[in-house]
Design an enzyme around this catalytic site. Structure first.
Site, PDB file in Angstrom:
ATOM      1  N   ASP A  75     -10.037   3.732  -3.461  1.00 26.08           N
ATOM      2  CA  ASP A  75     -10.778   2.551  -3.004  1.00 26.08           C
ATOM      3  C   ASP A  75     -12.198   2.461  -3.568  1.00 26.08           C
ATOM      4  O   ASP A  75     -12.853   3.467  -3.816  1.00 26.08           O
ATOM      5  CB  ASP A  75     -10.866   2.552  -1.477  1.00 26.08           C
ATOM      6  CG  ASP A  75      -9.528   2.213  -0.848  1.00 26.08           C
ATOM      7  OD1 ASP A  75      -8.532   2.121  -1.585  1.00 26.08           O
ATOM      8  OD2 ASP A  75      -9.483   2.050   0.375  1.00 26.08           O
ATOM      9  N   ASP A 113       0.829  -1.215   0.000  1.00 19.23           N
ATOM     10  CA  ASP A 113       0.000   0.000   0.000  1.00 19.23           C
ATOM     11  C   ASP A 113       0.865   1.268   0.000  1.00 19.23           C
ATOM     12  O   ASP A 113       2.105   1.190   0.011  1.00 19.23           O
ATOM     13  CB  ASP A 113      -0.917  -0.058   1.239  1.00 19.23           C
ATOM     14  CG  ASP A 113      -2.271   0.583   1.010  1.00 19.23           C
ATOM     15  OD1 ASP A 113      -2.422   1.373   0.067  1.00 19.23           O
ATOM     16  OD2 ASP A 113      -3.200   0.291   1.807  1.00 19.23           O
TER      17      ASP A 113
HETATM   18  C1  GLA Z   1      -5.964   1.412   1.469  1.00 16.21           C
HETATM   19  C2  GLA Z   1      -6.117   0.395   0.336  1.00 16.21           C
HETATM   20  C3  GLA Z   1      -7.246  -0.556   0.685  1.00 16.21           C
HETATM   21  C4  GLA Z   1      -6.954  -1.254   2.002  1.00 16.21           C
HETATM   22  C5  GLA Z   1      -6.711  -0.228   3.101  1.00 16.21           C
HETATM   23  C6  GLA Z   1      -6.196  -0.873   4.380  1.00 16.21           C
HETATM   24  O1  GLA Z   1      -7.063   2.232   1.573  1.00 16.21           O
HETATM   25  O2  GLA Z   1      -6.363   1.043  -0.873  1.00 16.21           O
HETATM   26  O3  GLA Z   1      -7.443  -1.507  -0.341  1.00 16.21           O
HETATM   27  O4  GLA Z   1      -5.822  -2.086   1.833  1.00 16.21           O
HETATM   28  O5  GLA Z   1      -5.746   0.743   2.709  1.00 16.21           O
HETATM   29  O6  GLA Z   1      -5.982   0.052   5.383  1.00 16.21           O
END
Ligand code: GLA
Length: 414
Positions: A214, A159
């Site tokens: 997301d 990430d």
């Molecule tokens: C980010 C990523 C998500 C998830 C969260 C976890 O937002 O894009 O897919 O992995 O972190 O905290």
């Protein structure tokens, strides 16, 4: 005769040979593990449904359900633990799982998952802290990769939170090299939300890269979380524009994990799943497999739709027309077939008529042409699982609101 000394006796020859060896060796050393995802990876991830609420019991139960629900038979393979599995680093800097949530350790969990014929994935982040505030990999990349390899991890999602001033290509390349030197093949999933245009460089670094922020389980809206926003299915679909040329076997655009079974209507779930398959997207389920109703498993396990995603040509669909909320998408498939979708973005049912002769598609990326004038295709509805005639006659269809018609055009012998 006065012969020149043979080349190998010259120091300069040996120096050049040594330099060449170092260059060749370091190039091999720093490559990603190729051939790990020649078709888009398929699996499950904890985040969309469980957020930070993860523990070893849940992961074991999901692995069990992956088998008993038929997901494994349908092709799903990876069980990926997302954020919040972390405990603390020890005095040498090695990371350990949270002892309360994962008392048996990750290696035991990997053994459990592997014994079921499945693979285990884990999550980290290129910055100091993960998005959930846990210890991330910055400054510990090689150590972390060694731990993952020792535990038997098969897939790393990496990430991009708390990465102040880090360079995207550099940070992800460091983790790629760390995985390589740890010596265990692991899929590397780049999750930097498209911030550094990973489609331009990700092919050399990882196996898939997120193209957007997301996802949320909504059809057509942006969800505001205060400091950040997440996207509905249609928002993410629209953000894939211009990216299809960058994906292919071993390096995929990732429009994020799926929200099928997480609250949208059956029509929306079906359309979401079909579109992800048309996009040759990684198919990472994000629902609770332990309590999955039949309606949801019928969607996630439709093998004919999955075959479109997993087609070995590895070419994403192209949008051939968009009018009045109706979009038509074509995806070239190996052997001369095509998948075609009619997407109804609107709430109301729509009647659509496809006159194949005016619907011809020439895809300059795959150099494929439907050639409806000279080639006839059988039309197979992949959701109703029945034949709808051939392309000799126009196709009349009704598409429900927020739903999709998905067919396979099967090339007929002349
Ligand atoms: C980010 C990523 C998500 C998830 C969260 C976890 O937002 O894009 O897919 O992995 O972190 O905290």
């Amino acid at each position: 005769m006065n012969m020149l000394p043979c080349c190998p006796r010259r120091p300069v020859f040996w120096m050049a040979a040594a330099i060449l060896l170092v260059v060749v060796a370091s190039t091999a050393f720093s490559q990603k593990y190729a051939d790990l995802s020649l078709t888009p990876p398929m699996g499950w991830n904890s985040w969309n449904r469980f957020g930070c609420d993860v523990n070893e019991e849940l992961i074991r139960e999901i692995a069990d359900a992956m088998v008993t629900t038929g997901m494994k038979d349908a092709g799903y393979q990876y069980i990926n633990i997302d954020d919040c599995w972390h405990g603390t680093r020890d005095s040498l800097g090695f990371i350990h799982p949270d002892p309360k949530r994962f008392p048996s350790g990750i290696k035991a969990l990997a053994d459990y998952v592997h014994a079921k014929g499945l693979k285990l994935g884990i999550y980290s982040d290129a910055g100091y802290r993960t998005c959930g505030g846990k210890p991330a990999s910055r400054g510990h990349e090689f150590q972390d990769a060694i731990s993952y390899a020792q535990w038997g991890i098969d897939y790393v999602k990496y990430d991009w939170c708390e990465t102040q001033n880090l360079n995207g290509i550099g940070a992800y390349t460091t983790m790629r090299d760390a995985i390589r030197s740890a010596g265990r093949p692991m899929v590397l999933s780049l999750c930097e939300w498209g911030s550094n245009k990973p489609w331009l460089w990700g092919k050399e670094v990882g196996h898939l890269w997120r193209t957007t922020g997301d996802i949320s389980p909504v059809w057509d809206s942006v969800v505001n979380h205060g400091t950040w926003q997440s996207n509905g299915v249609l928002q993410i679909l629209d953000m894939q524009k211009g990216l299809r040329q960058y994906a292919g076997p071993g390096h995929w655009n990732d429009p994020d994990m799926m929200e099928v079974g997480n609250g949208m209507t059956a029509n929306e779930d079906r359309a979401h799943f079909s579109l992800w398959c048309m996009l040759a997207a990684p198919l990472i389920a994000g629902n609770d497999l332990r309590t999955m109703p039949k309606g949801t498993s019928d969607i996630l396990e439709n093998k004919e739709v999955i075959a479109v995603d997993q087609d070995s040509l590895g070419v994403e669909a192209l949008k051939s027309s968009a009018k009045d909320s109706i979009e038509i998408w074509f995806k070239p498939l190996v052997g001369g077939d095509w998948a075609m979708c009619i997407l109804n973005r609107n709430r109301e049912q729509r009647k659509v008529s496809i006159d194949w002769q005016t619907e011809n598609v020439l895809d300059s990326l795959s150099m494929r042409n439907t050639q409806f004038a000279t080639t006839t295709y059988k039309i197979r509805d992949l959701w109703l699982k029945k034949e709808l005639g051939t392309t000799k006659k126009p196709l009349a269809a009704k598409v429900e609101g927020h739903d999709i018609l998905m067919v396979r055009l099967q090339k007929m012998e002349k």
